[in-house]
Design an enzyme around this catalytic site. Sequence first.
Site, PDB file in Angstrom:
ATOM      1  N   GLY A 216      -0.516  -3.657   5.252  1.00 48.95           N
ATOM      2  CA  GLY A 216       0.131  -4.963   5.584  1.00 48.95           C
ATOM      3  C   GLY A 216      -1.252  -6.104   5.186  1.00 48.95           C
TER       4      GLY A 216
ATOM      5  N   ARG B 267      -5.101  -0.008  -3.893  1.00 54.13           N
ATOM      6  CA  ARG B 267      -5.211  -1.341  -4.462  1.00 54.13           C
ATOM      7  C   ARG B 267      -4.012  -2.463  -3.388  1.00 54.13           C
ATOM      8  NH1 ARG B 267      -0.467  -2.410  -9.233  1.00 54.13           N
ATOM      9  NH2 ARG B 267      -1.943  -1.465 -10.320  1.00 54.13           N
TER      10      ARG B 267
ATOM     11  N   ASP C  47       5.045   2.455  -7.515  1.00 51.65           N
ATOM     12  CA  ASP C  47       5.356   0.946  -6.459  1.00 51.65           C
ATOM     13  C   ASP C  47       4.306   0.247  -6.861  1.00 51.65           C
ATOM     14  OD1 ASP C  47       4.297  -0.244  -3.335  1.00 51.65           O
ATOM     15  OD2 ASP C  47       5.644  -0.842  -4.352  1.00 51.65           O
TER      16      ASP C  47
ATOM     17  N   LYS D  27      -9.294   1.589   2.258  1.00 50.37           N
ATOM     18  CA  LYS D  27      -8.000   1.500   3.300  1.00 50.37           C
ATOM     19  C   LYS D  27      -7.702   2.506   4.023  1.00 50.37           C
ATOM     20  CE  LYS D  27      -5.174  -0.301   0.040  1.00 50.37           C
ATOM     21  NZ  LYS D  27      -3.440  -0.418  -0.466  1.00 50.37           N
TER      22      LYS D  27
ATOM     23  N   ASP E 269      -4.056   4.404  -1.012  1.00 51.97           N
ATOM     24  CA  ASP E 269      -4.014   4.103  -2.217  1.00 51.97           C
ATOM     25  C   ASP E 269      -5.814   3.102  -2.025  1.00 51.97           C
ATOM     26  OD1 ASP E 269      -2.672   1.539  -3.354  1.00 51.97           O
ATOM     27  OD2 ASP E 269      -2.966   2.495  -1.138  1.00 51.97           O
TER      28      ASP E 269
ATOM     29  N   SER F  74       3.840  -0.635   1.325  1.00 54.32           N
ATOM     30  CA  SER F  74       5.190  -0.726  -0.370  1.00 54.32           C
ATOM     31  C   SER F  74       5.597   1.233  -0.414  1.00 54.32           C
ATOM     32  CB  SER F  74       4.999  -1.481  -0.513  1.00 54.32           C
ATOM     33  OG  SER F  74       3.780  -1.126  -0.940  1.00 54.32           O
TER      34      SER F  74
ATOM     35  N   THR G 286       0.825  -0.853  -0.012  1.00 54.04           N
ATOM     36  CA  THR G 286      -0.024   0.148  -0.035  1.00 54.04           C
ATOM     37  C   THR G 286       0.798   1.465   0.085  1.00 54.04           C
ATOM     38  OG1 THR G 286      -1.808  -1.497   1.685  1.00 54.04           O
ATOM     39  CG2 THR G 286      -1.339   1.376   1.986  1.00 54.04           C
TER      40      THR G 286
ATOM     41  N   SER H 226       0.855  -0.801  -5.213  1.00 51.23           N
ATOM     42  CA  SER H 226       0.278   0.532  -4.860  1.00 51.23           C
ATOM     43  C   SER H 226      -0.489   0.986  -6.242  1.00 51.23           C
ATOM     44  CB  SER H 226       0.431   2.086  -4.147  1.00 51.23           C
ATOM     45  OG  SER H 226       1.542   1.551  -2.768  1.00 51.23           O
TER      46      SER H 226
END
Lengths: 236, 275
Positions: free
Chosen positions: B88, B60, B207, B74, B58, B170, B42, B210
């Site tokens: 996580g 995803r 990234d 999220k 984000d 991430s 994330t 994400s």
Amino acid sequence: MGDSQYSFSLTTFSPSGKLVQIEHALTAVGSGQTSLGIKAANGVVIATEKKLPSILVDETSVQKIQCLTPNIGVVYSGMGPDFRVLVRKSRKQAEQYHRLYKEPIPVTQLVRETAAVMQEFTQSGGVRPFGVSLLVAGYDDNGPQLYQVDPSGSYFSWKASAMGKNVSNAKTFLEKRYTDDMELDDAVHTAILTLKEGFEGQISAKNIEIGIINAVDRKFRVLTPAEIDDFLAEVE
Amino acid sequence: MTKQMVEVPPKGGFSFDLCRRNAMLAKKNEGAKAPSFRKTGTTIVGLIFQDGVILGADTRATEGPIVADKNCEKIHYIAPNIYCCGAGTAADTEAVTDMVSSQLQLHRYHTGRESRVVTALTLLKRHLFNYQGHVQAALVLGGVDVTGPHLHTIYPHGSTDTLPFATMGSGSLAAMSVFEDKFKEGLTRDEGIKLVTEAICAGIFNDLGSGSNVDVCVITKGDKEYLRNHLMPNLRTYVSEKGYTFPKKTEVLLMKITPLKETEEISEARDDMEE
């Protein structure tokens, strides 16, 4: 002979088929301060006397009507500390239900679970029944609802009910005045008049408490002293 | 005695009994690997602006190299004045935020007061520490209470930081680079939202873990705005614009296209987040 020989133990029936401790619990309720509830067409109102033992008590610190969920409220007659314990347990049960089903708990479910707790305490060793009767007022998808829960764990749905000291007069008064299509404001007026019937002394915003829930926002709230004053003025 | 309500996880909650057996199986059968969790890989961020806190995330959710959910949420509700972004393992973040939200609701009934961010912080970090990092939830907790706006990060092992701006997940490095460059004290609401969106976009585009859309949540004293899908830089068209063309020899008598999915415009903040 008779029942008195069986009144020592909660978990022993008397020969007449009663649990005498529960009868005594109901007596404790009957000597508590009057409280009542009225189900209107578009809401529910619950009210109680708030007679404090002395003028020195800070009345703003006492709140007899409590919120169990945003759309369910409760009032009692009987022993205050027992009420606090039940409110705590009921709130937790409502929250657990919400966590599991992601839905606000329906009124009947919460009443059933609270009644189950009260029944537990009539069938266990070393405990005594709760010395309170509850009036649970709520609004859910089945409309406005009013339930009374007794120390034995039995519960009933009422259109209007009263408990405590002045119960027989209050119930007679309510029977005369209740109509099925009553609006919430009328119900509040009727509630105030019923409390006034058996009230010792001058009724004012400081010695009664009123909680309402209406169909518009379905949120239970306790009226502020200013709002109670307005209603009292209308009733005069 | 009567059944007392005790605050321990019920039997059937996380039990470490099978960990040894799993490790043994993995060692024994070289090829058999334990199934992987759905990690949210994330970018989540938060910053404090002049009137309160802004959180961003984000949308995803990944399962290894696969995108499991293109538009997940999220930013979790903790209290009317407190929200929490989670990175996580998706199940861990949702379960832990749900549990703390429930506990705070009961606490509010008992105290009759608005919840404080430090209360949520302490409940979360105690829980995570008790599970010694096995509950893989990295959280950015933000809210406004009587003592002012607060922003905290919570790591899976239970340590916390209190910061004016924070990123986790991430994509945290990509987002942090944006914050370190452009953050300043006393941002206005629009500047703050713009900065948060930029930081999340940096995570989305740089990234792999994400992607998709940007969710923003603005919390101020006495008010909150949950801007779900505030920015959608990765829109997808599902249908070819030409419609369906029949093979050449077919005589088309009637063509009727019924959309299977109605797209609704959600313009105001989602209130059904709370209950």
